[in-house]
Motif scaffolding. Sequence first.
Motif, PDB file in Angstrom:
ATOM      1  N   ALA A 180      10.017  58.856  38.060  1.00 45.50           N
ATOM      2  CA  ALA A 180      10.239  57.776  37.099  1.00 45.50           C
ATOM      3  C   ALA A 180       9.830  58.223  35.691  1.00 45.50           C
ATOM      4  O   ALA A 180      10.536  57.954  34.712  1.00 45.50           O
ATOM      5  N   LEU A 183      12.578  60.405  34.275  1.00 47.73           N
ATOM      6  CA  LEU A 183      13.792  59.636  33.960  1.00 47.73           C
ATOM      7  C   LEU A 183      13.628  58.900  32.634  1.00 47.73           C
ATOM      8  O   LEU A 183      14.554  58.816  31.834  1.00 47.73           O
ATOM      9  N   PHE A 189      16.104  56.360  30.613  1.00 47.20           N
ATOM     10  CA  PHE A 189      16.066  55.218  31.520  1.00 47.20           C
ATOM     11  C   PHE A 189      15.044  54.193  31.024  1.00 47.20           C
ATOM     12  O   PHE A 189      14.006  54.565  30.479  1.00 47.20           O
ATOM     13  N   ALA A 194      14.150  53.198  35.852  1.00 46.01           N
ATOM     14  CA  ALA A 194      13.539  54.455  36.276  1.00 46.01           C
ATOM     15  C   ALA A 194      12.813  54.288  37.595  1.00 46.01           C
ATOM     16  O   ALA A 194      12.972  55.097  38.512  1.00 46.01           O
TER      17      ALA A 194
END
Length: 334
Positions: A180, A183, A189, A194
């Motif tokens: 995450a 991302l 994101f 994410a």
Amino acid sequence: MPFRDLAGHRRLLELTARAAVRGSLPPSLIFAGPDGVGKRLAAISLAQLFNCLSPVAGDPDAAPDACGQCSVCRRIARGVHADVMVIEPGETGSIKVDQARAAIERSAYRPFEGRRRVVIVDDADAMEASAQNALLKTLEEPPAASTFVLVTARPDLLLPTVRSRCQRVRFAPLGPSDIAAVLMRDHGFSEESAHAAAALAEGSIGRALEGDTDAYVEARDAAVAMLETVARASNPAQRLAAARALGRDKIDRDELGRRLRLVSSMLRDLGALDAQADDRSLAHGDRKGELQRLAASFDGGRTVRAFSAVDEALAALERNGSPKIVADWLAFQV
Ligand SMILES: [Zn+2]
């Protein structure tokens, strides 16, 4: 990018960097691990560390690392440094003996401008047998200032003679929170997309980037809604409402499977909260408030039972169970 900017693998990268600087890193390496976890990037970081003009010195708290800013680091990152060579499969999908020979020939000379020549063979398992055989002697005894890194997700497809000449460095799948973070940092994101994509990525950034992020966000909202409804359910009607919150009336088998995997990943977070694990280990750290409220209803025992019920539900789906029946059954078990 330098090691410190790579996602995850902290201890592995630190050990590798320290060994590289001490001169104790074997010169023939296999970076093995799942696709999309940063093995090739780590090989580039290693090349930067070897050749950086102003490397960061290691101390007990921080491992040595390249600066990432000097002209050498930047050229290595752009793939235009004379002493760092990347070989990869061509249009045929395989790495030919000519490519291997070219690398061997170049590595026989001292580095042109850097301190150490690094040959990276990406998707090394795509080397034809002739290419692997051509490399054997060089891997056995690389020229003094050369390091070979074979990058592969399928090390067992390499010839045993190649494998036995290289030290294997094992990369594990990345944790959802590491994915995450990448991302958000590198791929624009939002926090919520994410975390939703990372929870379904099975440890691979590559896989997270391929998915339908909007659908993942919606799926995760449904998973949260299901758990919240079932947490306060005290009668059968409320349990059926939880199955509906999961989407039982409007989704197909694949989508239910995805939502069940998200429920499972949230239950894992609830288990982590129960064990007072570090926040960084949470896949859904962006929804910690909701998780904490859920944790009041899900003690350790309930979480474990729910977890295995989700597993059973996933198995039933694979055996062609009807999504509605599976979702209803689950709502009564969790
Ligand atoms: Zn540098």
